[in-house]
Write a protein that holds these residues in place. Structure first.
Motif, PDB file in Angstrom:
ATOM      1  N   VAL A 198      -3.556  -2.906  -0.640  1.00  0.00           N
ATOM      2  CA  VAL A 198      -5.097  -2.988  -0.291  1.00  0.00           C
ATOM      3  C   VAL A 198      -5.732  -1.928  -0.836  1.00  0.00           C
ATOM      4  O   VAL A 198      -5.779  -0.815  -0.411  1.00  0.00           O
ATOM      5  N   GLY A 219      -2.115  -6.771   5.489  1.00  0.00           N
ATOM      6  CA  GLY A 219      -2.583  -5.460   5.269  1.00  0.00           C
ATOM      7  C   GLY A 219      -1.531  -4.457   4.711  1.00  0.00           C
ATOM      8  O   GLY A 219      -2.035  -3.621   4.078  1.00  0.00           O
ATOM      9  N   ARG A 258       0.897  -1.401  -0.132  1.00  0.00           N
ATOM     10  CA  ARG A 258      -0.097  -0.102   0.042  1.00  0.00           C
ATOM     11  C   ARG A 258       0.834   1.400   0.010  1.00  0.00           C
ATOM     12  O   ARG A 258       1.952   1.252   0.637  1.00  0.00           O
ATOM     13  N   GLY A 269      -6.073  -4.144   7.644  1.00  0.00           N
ATOM     14  CA  GLY A 269      -6.097  -4.504   6.040  1.00  0.00           C
ATOM     15  C   GLY A 269      -5.645  -5.930   5.827  1.00  0.00           C
ATOM     16  O   GLY A 269      -6.037  -6.898   5.357  1.00  0.00           O
ATOM     17  N   GLY A 270      -4.625  -6.308   6.828  1.00  0.00           N
ATOM     18  CA  GLY A 270      -4.120  -7.706   7.073  1.00  0.00           C
ATOM     19  C   GLY A 270      -5.002  -8.469   7.759  1.00  0.00           C
ATOM     20  O   GLY A 270      -4.888  -9.868   7.537  1.00  0.00           O
ATOM     21  N   GLN A 293     -11.104  -1.448   0.444  1.00  0.00           N
ATOM     22  CA  GLN A 293     -12.339  -2.227  -0.193  1.00  0.00           C
ATOM     23  C   GLN A 293     -13.735  -1.251   0.380  1.00  0.00           C
ATOM     24  O   GLN A 293     -13.759  -0.672   1.015  1.00  0.00           O
ATOM     25  N   ARG A 294     -14.723  -2.146  -0.257  1.00  0.00           N
ATOM     26  CA  ARG A 294     -15.942  -1.605  -0.064  1.00  0.00           C
ATOM     27  C   ARG A 294     -16.195  -0.358  -1.054  1.00  0.00           C
ATOM     28  O   ARG A 294     -15.414   0.305  -1.490  1.00  0.00           O
ATOM     29  N   THR A 327      -3.232  -0.446   8.335  1.00  0.00           N
ATOM     30  CA  THR A 327      -2.290  -1.342   7.695  1.00  0.00           C
ATOM     31  C   THR A 327      -2.785  -2.894   8.528  1.00  0.00           C
ATOM     32  O   THR A 327      -3.008  -3.745   7.669  1.00  0.00           O
TER      33      THR A 327
END
Lengths: 193, 193, 193, 193
Positions: C189, C185, C142, D184-185, C192-193, D181
């Motif tokens: 990523v 994480g 990220r 996310g993970g 989302q959504r 973060t």
DNA sequence: CATGAATGAGCCTTCATTCAT
DNA sequence: AATGAATGAAGGCTCATTCAT
């Protein structure tokens, strides 16, 4: 005396500490390491370095006297009269206790801070024990008193002298009187009547 | 018991305090007025109101036992055998001391917090003194022991028992043994040899 | 190892000190220079001569491990898979921290006692930074995580493992689990959504 | 707040103590009961009466914040979106930790000084646990993270923020970034590749 | 270089006593 | 009378650092 040889300045401090402690004991002031440090003009840490606990310092103060008693114990063992040997030794013992305030607590303590103290106490106990056995075998002391009673009885006499608390100069006389009484009873008395 | 009549609630507090103190003494826990107050569920102030000092409380705890000893002293005075009278009285005395931890400090203290304690101690002293005099006149005790020695010697024996520190159950036996020894010596012994 | 060549005996002392410190660290005993000196059989002064502060000694203890990490950083840089390179490097990093108690404090400290420590930390930081940049450019992490976050995050994981405080044998597993979560994480990523 | 109602003056002292402690905590100064007493203009004994240990005082300082978290936990449980519920709750948790220095040590401590603290921590743990379970069942978090990991991970993030040590004003942002973060993970990621 | 004795500030904790409520 | 909060002197002990030997 210190276990390992100390540097000269450290030795001087050690001496000062013990001297201060001795004088406090003689004045009947309870030992406190902080207090000792202040009076000796030293840092607390110095005193703690030399003596980890109050007991260790007190035992150190008592040591010379204990050593003298041990020496007198040797002499007593050399005496061929069993009763006189025992009685003389016990007399020295109580005299020391009522004369030197450092002894009573060390004698009465169930455990010691310094190994050397234990050695001395063990040695004294062994001497007293031997003298008592010899006297008992010679039939000059009553048979129901055993060596484990000697220390308590000597401490008891010293304590009695403290309670009596008359003129300090009379302490030794009083101690002798009390010891004489006890020794009278220690002699092999047939349960009369 | 409290000297002047108290209000009922005050009397209940007084009782509680003494009961707590007694149980602490029996457990060998040093008396501290704060501690007593907490355990009694009372304010410190209340405890201080009833007992100005730790000594006053301790003496109060010791009082019943001292009174019992006084009574036994009366009985001893009625005994026509001078030696038996003295010896029995002293036996009761040391038994009490080794049995009840509140007595030793009160007996050994040079001064008292409560007038009543002083009265009891004086009375006991007088009894002991009378018994000793009678025994001495009867020629059954050595002449160099005086009444001022009785308290110290009894305290000394109790202390010796403490130092001996064996099984608590043996304390009375040990006390008897030490007293017997002392009494043996107390008997009118001509300095033998 | 010592920066400038030392006399042979000095070098031996240096080694002893570090060995003692290492063993203390491994036992979870806090470093105290006095204590280290005593255990090493050396004077305090000697220890202070070699290590001016506790931190200096601790950093020295940590050094070999830091150097190993640097070496592993080199290897990681040679890996052509950007994500794997980064993840492997970070794995080595947290493993080291939860395995060797000397690392965490050194890693978290904002300043260092020894220049060499700073060099090593700088080098590690640079490596991590490069690996992170490469991964970010490859689009596999990220974009809002920057190199200044790597050290804090690794220290955070190590701390989390300490707080978890289960079976010491599970520390590495726990560390891996926590790192895996974080790495999950870390992967690029899209919110989302 | 104090367990039993206090007298007005005692309550004022209690407040002062807690206020002083709070300000010390906020300044990053370690709590010391003597120090607190001096700054509060009270005797040491007063502080000790109210707080037997440093931990007890610290926990008291942390209590309001813990209670607020508990309340927020209740709200989270009412949220019908499992992921949002969990993530919001964790966000509040880390925000609190990086905002209030009293929380981190209390959260990380394996045992508590005050029963109330234990209750609060237990309650928080239960809430987190419930939220995590619900999220896991909904398939929105990876399955290998268990409730026992929540506290360590939150503490780890807070610690990471401390290590990062940038502008104090950025602490919350940093915490959010790190949490994001991790979250996310945390999302149910199939071990990619 | 090495030594280790000395320092003393600093922290912790207890407890007898007072006094406002 | 009862309460119990407050006091603060007093004592205990540790440890980082210096410096004479």
């Amino acid at each position: 005396m210190p276990i390992s040889p100390l540097r000269k300045d450290a030795a001087r401090n050690w001496d000062r500490i013990v001297a201060v402690a001795r004088s406090l004991v003689d004045q009947g002031i309870p030992l406190q390491l902080n207090d000792v440090a202040r009076r000796a003009g030293l840092g607390v840490g110095t005193v703690y370095r030399h003596f980890a606990t109050t007991e260790a310092l007190l035992e150190t103060v008592a040591t010379p006297c204990l050593e003298a008693l041990v020496a007198q114990g040797e002499e007593a063992l050399a005496d061929t009269d069993p009763r006189r040997a025992l009685e003389t030794f016990l007399a020295r013992t109580v005299e020391a206790q009522v004369t030197d305030a450092s002894l009573a607590p060390v004698a009465a303590a169930p455990s010691d801070a310094l190994p050397h103290t234990t050695e001395l106490k063990t040695s004294l106990w062994a001497t007293g024990s031997a003298l008592l056995d010899r006297a008992r075998e010679a039939g000059v002391v009553r048979p129901d008193l055993v060596s484990a009673d000697l220390v308590p009885l000597m401490c008891g006499i010293a304590y009695a002298v403290d309670v009596h608390s008359g003129d300090p100069a009379d302490r030794i006389d009083t101690a002798h009187r009390y010891l004489a009484t006890l020794l009278g009873g220690l002699r092999a008395v047939p349960p009369q009547r």
